[in-house]
Write a protein that holds these residues in place. Structure first.
Motif, PDB file in Angstrom:
ATOM      1  N   PHE A 130      42.366 -24.201 -14.748  1.00 57.11           N
ATOM      2  CA  PHE A 130      41.199 -24.966 -14.299  1.00 57.11           C
ATOM      3  C   PHE A 130      41.246 -26.397 -14.835  1.00 57.11           C
ATOM      4  N   LEU A 131      41.614 -26.549 -16.097  1.00 55.59           N
ATOM      5  CA  LEU A 131      41.661 -27.878 -16.708  1.00 55.59           C
ATOM      6  C   LEU A 131      42.697 -28.762 -16.025  1.00 55.59           C
ATOM      7  N   ALA A 132      43.885 -28.224 -15.795  1.00 57.97           N
ATOM      8  CA  ALA A 132      44.939 -28.997 -15.137  1.00 57.97           C
ATOM      9  C   ALA A 132      44.549 -29.365 -13.716  1.00 57.97           C
ATOM     10  N   THR A 133      43.933 -28.425 -12.991  1.00 64.60           N
ATOM     11  CA  THR A 133      43.520 -28.709 -11.615  1.00 64.60           C
ATOM     12  C   THR A 133      42.473 -29.808 -11.571  1.00 64.60           C
ATOM     13  N   ALA A 134      41.492 -29.753 -12.475  1.00 66.46           N
ATOM     14  CA  ALA A 134      40.449 -30.782 -12.509  1.00 66.46           C
ATOM     15  C   ALA A 134      41.034 -32.152 -12.817  1.00 66.46           C
ATOM     16  N   ILE A 135      41.977 -32.214 -13.759  1.00 66.90           N
ATOM     17  CA  ILE A 135      42.579 -33.497 -14.140  1.00 66.90           C
ATOM     18  C   ILE A 135      43.415 -34.064 -12.995  1.00 66.90           C
ATOM     19  N   VAL A 136      44.219 -33.205 -12.367  1.00 65.39           N
ATOM     20  CA  VAL A 136      45.069 -33.672 -11.258  1.00 65.39           C
ATOM     21  C   VAL A 136      44.217 -34.151 -10.091  1.00 65.39           C
ATOM     22  N   LEU A 137      43.161 -33.426  -9.764  1.00 64.91           N
ATOM     23  CA  LEU A 137      42.274 -33.856  -8.679  1.00 64.91           C
ATOM     24  C   LEU A 137      41.595 -35.181  -9.015  1.00 64.91           C
ATOM     25  N   GLY A 138      41.195 -35.347 -10.272  1.00 61.52           N
ATOM     26  CA  GLY A 138      40.596 -36.621 -10.674  1.00 61.52           C
ATOM     27  C   GLY A 138      41.566 -37.779 -10.543  1.00 61.52           C
ATOM     28  N   MET A 139      42.824 -37.549 -10.953  1.00 62.28           N
ATOM     29  CA  MET A 139      43.847 -38.590 -10.812  1.00 62.28           C
ATOM     30  C   MET A 139      44.084 -38.908  -9.329  1.00 62.28           C
ATOM     31  N   TRP A 140      44.131 -37.866  -8.506  1.00 64.12           N
ATOM     32  CA  TRP A 140      44.361 -38.071  -7.077  1.00 64.12           C
ATOM     33  C   TRP A 140      43.217 -38.869  -6.452  1.00 64.12           C
ATOM     34  N   ASN A 141      41.986 -38.564  -6.834  1.00 62.11           N
ATOM     35  CA  ASN A 141      40.839 -39.304  -6.300  1.00 62.11           C
ATOM     36  C   ASN A 141      40.916 -40.780  -6.674  1.00 62.11           C
ATOM     37  N   THR A 142      41.346 -41.057  -7.900  1.00 56.86           N
ATOM     38  CA  THR A 142      41.465 -42.454  -8.335  1.00 56.86           C
ATOM     39  C   THR A 142      42.551 -43.176  -7.560  1.00 56.86           C
ATOM     40  N   ILE A 143      43.700 -42.538  -7.417  1.00 54.18           N
ATOM     41  CA  ILE A 143      44.833 -43.188  -6.737  1.00 54.18           C
ATOM     42  C   ILE A 143      44.600 -43.286  -5.231  1.00 54.18           C
ATOM     43  N   ALA A 144      44.203 -42.162  -4.620  1.00 55.38           N
ATOM     44  CA  ALA A 144      44.046 -42.142  -3.165  1.00 55.38           C
ATOM     45  C   ALA A 144      42.845 -42.943  -2.701  1.00 55.38           C
ATOM     46  N   GLY A 145      41.732 -42.869  -3.456  1.00 59.59           N
ATOM     47  CA  GLY A 145      40.510 -43.519  -3.012  1.00 59.59           C
ATOM     48  C   GLY A 145      40.387 -44.966  -3.412  1.00 59.59           C
TER      49      GLY A 145
END
Length: 242
Positions: A130-145
């Motif tokens: 769960f921790l890794a998924t939350a961090i990766v999604l947060g990074m993706w939101n920053t980069i993609a958005g």
């Protein structure tokens, strides 16, 4: 469905978070620990642990500012949206890279060092996922958005942040999340899932601090008084018994 995912589920997770910690502290004080594995391996831990923990401090600080501080407040003190955006993206990426690197080292250590892996519980594995998924999604939101602007640039301060503050004020507006990109919605749901798991994992140590060390009495070590042993010298452990 939006009402269920972004009203009922978050409140349910936070209820489990609060009640679970109270239960854990009441009935499992001896289990309220980090389950430290430093004795098993220290070299990788000295690299991965500081990276992860200092990175998480930056991640948490960025979320507190981004979610709880309204855009009108930063505008009022003269911080333009562009300046805020540059600082938030730069700081967020730096903290995210540190956190991902530290977590990768810690997971590698836990998987490759035999005694550490043997001390890993099922809840540890679920928590890491769960921790890794939350961090990766947060990074993706920053980069993609914010950098690649995939699907158009999204200002989370006008959507996700407003929803989060309305959620804390107990009048959540789920329609704000329905307009957010999928990555932001998944990030929020995984984060609330992590909050629900929190009381039943080693993450409880976040709420512990060695404050008692400042007032606890000293531990006094006294040497043995040989004067009361008579005329015979004490026998050493390797001396032959006569």
């Amino acid at each position: 469905m939006n009402e269920f995912l972004f009203v009922i589920v978050p409140y349910l997770c936070l209820t489990i978070f609060v009640v679970g910690h109270l239960w854990r502290y009441r009935y499992d004080k001896f289990g309220w620990t980090t389950r430290s594995s430093q004795l098993y391996e220290n070299r990788l831990l000295r690299i991965g642990s500081p990276l992860f923990h200092f990175g998480m401090l930056g991640v948490v600080g960025g979320h507190v500012i981004g979610l709880l501080v309204p855009q009108s407040w930063t505008d009022a003190i003269g911080v333009s949206e562009r300046t805020y955006h540059v600082v938030a993206v730069t700081g967020g990426l730096l903290a995210g890279v540190m956190t991902v690197a530290g977590l990768a080292i810690l997971v590698y250590r836990r998987r490759t060092v035999g005694p550490v892996f043997s001390a890993t519980t099922v809840m540890d594995k679920v928590m890491y996922a769960f921790l890794a998924t939350a961090i990766v999604l947060g990074m993706w939101n920053t980069i993609a958005g914010s950098i690649l602007t995939i699907g158009g640039e999204y200002n989370y301060r006008e959507g996700v942040s407003v929803w989060y503050r309305s959620f804390l004020a107990f009048h959540p507006d789920a329609s704000l999340m329905s307009q957010a990109p999928l990555g932001f919605r998944l990030h929020a749901l995984v984060a609330f899932g992590l909050f629900a798991l929190w009381p039943f994992t080693r993450l409880v140590h976040v709420f512990s601090a060695p404050v008692g060390y400042l007032t606890r009495p000293y531990i006094v070590y006294r040497g043995r008084d040989d004067a009361g042993l008579g005329s015979h010298r004490p026998r050493r452990g390797w001396d032959r018994i006569r």
